[in-house]
Design a protein around this motif. Structure first.
Motif, short mmCIF file in Angstrom:
data_model
loop_
_atom_site.label_atom_id
_atom_site.label_comp_id
_atom_site.label_asym_id
_atom_site.label_seq_id
_atom_site.Cartn_x
_atom_site.Cartn_y
_atom_site.Cartn_z
N GLU A 104 -14.60 -16.85 0.18
CA GLU A 104 -13.35 -16.71 1.12
C GLU A 104 -12.31 -17.75 1.08
O GLU A 104 -11.08 -17.56 1.15
CB GLU A 104 -13.88 -16.71 2.43
CG GLU A 104 -14.67 -15.43 2.80
CD GLU A 104 -16.45 -15.98 2.62
OE1 GLU A 104 -16.99 -15.44 3.31
OE2 GLU A 104 -16.47 -16.87 1.64
N ALA A 105 -12.52 -19.06 0.85
CA ALA A 105 -11.59 -19.92 0.74
C ALA A 105 -10.53 -19.78 -0.56
O ALA A 105 -9.43 -19.91 -0.44
CB ALA A 105 -12.34 -21.28 0.45
N GLU A 131 -3.82 -20.54 7.03
CA GLU A 131 -4.29 -19.03 7.44
C GLU A 131 -4.33 -18.95 8.95
O GLU A 131 -3.54 -17.76 9.55
CB GLU A 131 -5.54 -18.61 6.71
CG GLU A 131 -5.82 -16.98 7.25
CD GLU A 131 -5.06 -16.21 6.57
OE1 GLU A 131 -5.16 -14.97 6.76
OE2 GLU A 131 -4.22 -16.42 5.70
N GLN A 132 -5.07 -19.84 9.74
CA GLN A 132 -5.16 -19.73 11.12
C GLN A 132 -3.88 -20.14 11.84
O GLN A 132 -3.36 -19.45 12.84
CB GLN A 132 -6.02 -20.68 11.64
CG GLN A 132 -7.73 -20.53 10.99
CD GLN A 132 -8.13 -19.14 11.36
OE1 GLN A 132 -8.12 -19.26 12.78
NE2 GLN A 132 -8.57 -18.42 10.55
N LEU A 188 -8.13 -17.28 -0.08
CA LEU A 188 -6.87 -17.88 0.92
C LEU A 188 -6.18 -18.85 -0.07
O LEU A 188 -4.71 -18.89 0.17
CB LEU A 188 -7.58 -18.78 2.33
CG LEU A 188 -8.31 -17.80 3.03
CD1 LEU A 188 -8.75 -18.35 4.33
CD2 LEU A 188 -7.28 -16.51 3.59
N PHE A 192 -14.53 -25.30 5.81
CA PHE A 192 -14.57 -23.97 5.35
C PHE A 192 -14.51 -23.91 3.75
O PHE A 192 -15.26 -22.97 3.14
CB PHE A 192 -13.49 -23.25 6.14
CG PHE A 192 -13.38 -21.70 5.84
CD1 PHE A 192 -13.90 -20.90 6.68
CD2 PHE A 192 -12.51 -21.31 4.86
CE1 PHE A 192 -13.84 -19.51 6.13
CE2 PHE A 192 -12.43 -19.88 4.47
CZ PHE A 192 -13.36 -19.06 5.23
N SER A 216 -10.83 -26.85 8.34
CA SER A 216 -10.18 -26.41 7.21
C SER A 216 -11.03 -26.86 5.92
O SER A 216 -11.46 -25.88 5.15
CB SER A 216 -8.77 -26.42 7.14
OG SER A 216 -8.08 -25.54 5.94
N TYR A 235 -7.51 -22.75 4.69
CA TYR A 235 -7.95 -22.05 6.07
C TYR A 235 -6.97 -22.45 7.32
O TYR A 235 -6.80 -21.75 8.07
CB TYR A 235 -9.41 -22.48 6.38
CG TYR A 235 -9.99 -21.93 7.61
CD1 TYR A 235 -10.18 -20.52 7.54
CD2 TYR A 235 -9.98 -22.59 8.71
CE1 TYR A 235 -10.90 -20.00 8.88
CE2 TYR A 235 -10.70 -22.04 9.94
CZ TYR A 235 -11.06 -20.64 10.02
OH TYR A 235 -11.60 -20.00 11.19
#
Length: 349
Positions: free
Chosen positions: A282-283, A74-75, A286, A275, A272, A71
């Protein structure tokens, strides 16, 4: 179909060279480091740079210990992190050991004991910043009678990692349960974890020790192997703290000059990890996208067994120091020849 699944997973696992020293409990919220000294820096010294203007060079490992960073990556890619991260993703921690020493990376994922070795080797220029992964080691068996450590008496366990933390952790847990490796329990060693999977799949062994993601691979092999004993849970039963195997290290000079940036990294990383723990679908997507694990489906199955966390400060020191003491007693070289002092634990004093 099972054969195709096994072939695909084996191809994936071969790409995940992981050192655990060898991968569900949460850790504490990171505590901000103490404010830097207010004394004026000389003209030749670097002044503290605000986190939002600081570029932080970080390194994470592919495989289980890197899952918690997906995460954050990704951010960062979307430009939504306060600090700016330049990210390196590697299969082996050896690359990061050299990069930290050279100053090419500021913060990197490494096994806890390797952090201690580097601290000794560099005379304190590398510190333990946070624990990011608890134990990822599991006893698996297709013998349903094996449910506790006591049930291992008289059994043969196939493992990899002879002369590493894997061996020392197993031996310690056996000893604390009244068993001795090599006497009460026979431990045989393969050259690598993939070989353990192959031999167990052929029917040669019924009790094996594996870390994730090899645990998931073994389950997918369809040979009736399931987790019988969680070594992380067994370690905690001993009253010696958590089994703190994976961590992130920081260069001491970087941390001293940029405490705000370090605090921001810990904040971003904590979000992160949370998450990854709380949003498996979702994780996992990613994790695959950023190349941490090749397939989201495998990542999703492995996540619950990876024990991702983020432990900092005094809690980190209390748990990691107890773990390092066990390794030191087994083999002083495993921690650099001597136990690190309090300064090794960033933000714990």
């Amino acid at each position: 179909m099972k054969a195709k699944k096994l072939t695909a997973v084996i191809s994936l696992i071969m790409a995940l060279a992981l050192l655990f020293a060898s991968c569900s409990s949460g850790g504490s919220t990171p505590t901000d480091p103490a404010s830097p000294s207010e004394s004026k820096a000389s003209e030749t010294e670097l002044t503290t740079v605000p986190a939002q203007q600081q570029e932080i060079k970080i390194g994470f490992l592919k495989g289980p210990t890197g899952m918690g960073a997906a995460y954050l990556l990704e951010q960062n890619e979307l430009g939504k992190t306060a600090a700016k991260y330049t990210v390196s993703l590697e299969s082996s921690p050896d690359v990061f050991k050299a990069s930290l020493i050279k100053g090419d990376i500021d913060i990197a994922a490494l096994p806890v004991n390797v952090c201690a070795v580097l601290n000794k080797k560099t005379e304190g220029k590398v510190k333990l910043l946070a624990v990011n992964t608890l134990g990822t080691l599991y006893i698996m068996s297709n013998d349903e009678s094996i449910k506790t450590v006591a049930d291992l008496k008289g059994k043969t366990v196939l493992s990899a990692g002879q002369g590493t933390t894997t061996e020392y952790v197993l031996a310690h847990i056996l000893e604390k349960n009244g068993l001795k490796a090599g006497a009460d329990v026979t431990v045989e060693y393969a050259s690598e974890h993939a070989e353990v999977v192959t031999k167990a799949s052929s029917g040669s062994y019924s009790v094996i020790l594996l870390p994730e993601p090899f645990v998931t691979q073994m389950k997918l092999a369809g040979k009736g192997f399931n987790v019988a004993i969680d070594l992380t849970a067994e370690w905690k039963k001993l009253g010696e703290g958590e089994l703190t195997m994976g961590a992130v290290a920081v260069r001491s000079d970087f941390a001293e000059k940029n405490p705000e940036a370090v605090a921001q990294f810990l904040s971003d990383y904590k979000k992160s990890v949370d998450f990854a723990v709380n949003n498996a679908d979702e994780a996992s997507a990613l994790i695959e996208k950023h190349g941490i694990v090749a397939k989201a489906a495998v990542a999703k199955q492995a996540l619950p067994n990876c024990n991702l966390t983020l432990i900092t400060g005094k809690e980190m020191k209390d748990n990691a120091s107890a773990y390092l003491k066990v390794l030191f007693d087994a083999s002083p070289a495993a921690v650099g020849g001597e136990l690190p002092g309090g300064a090794f634990y960033y933000g714990a004093e």
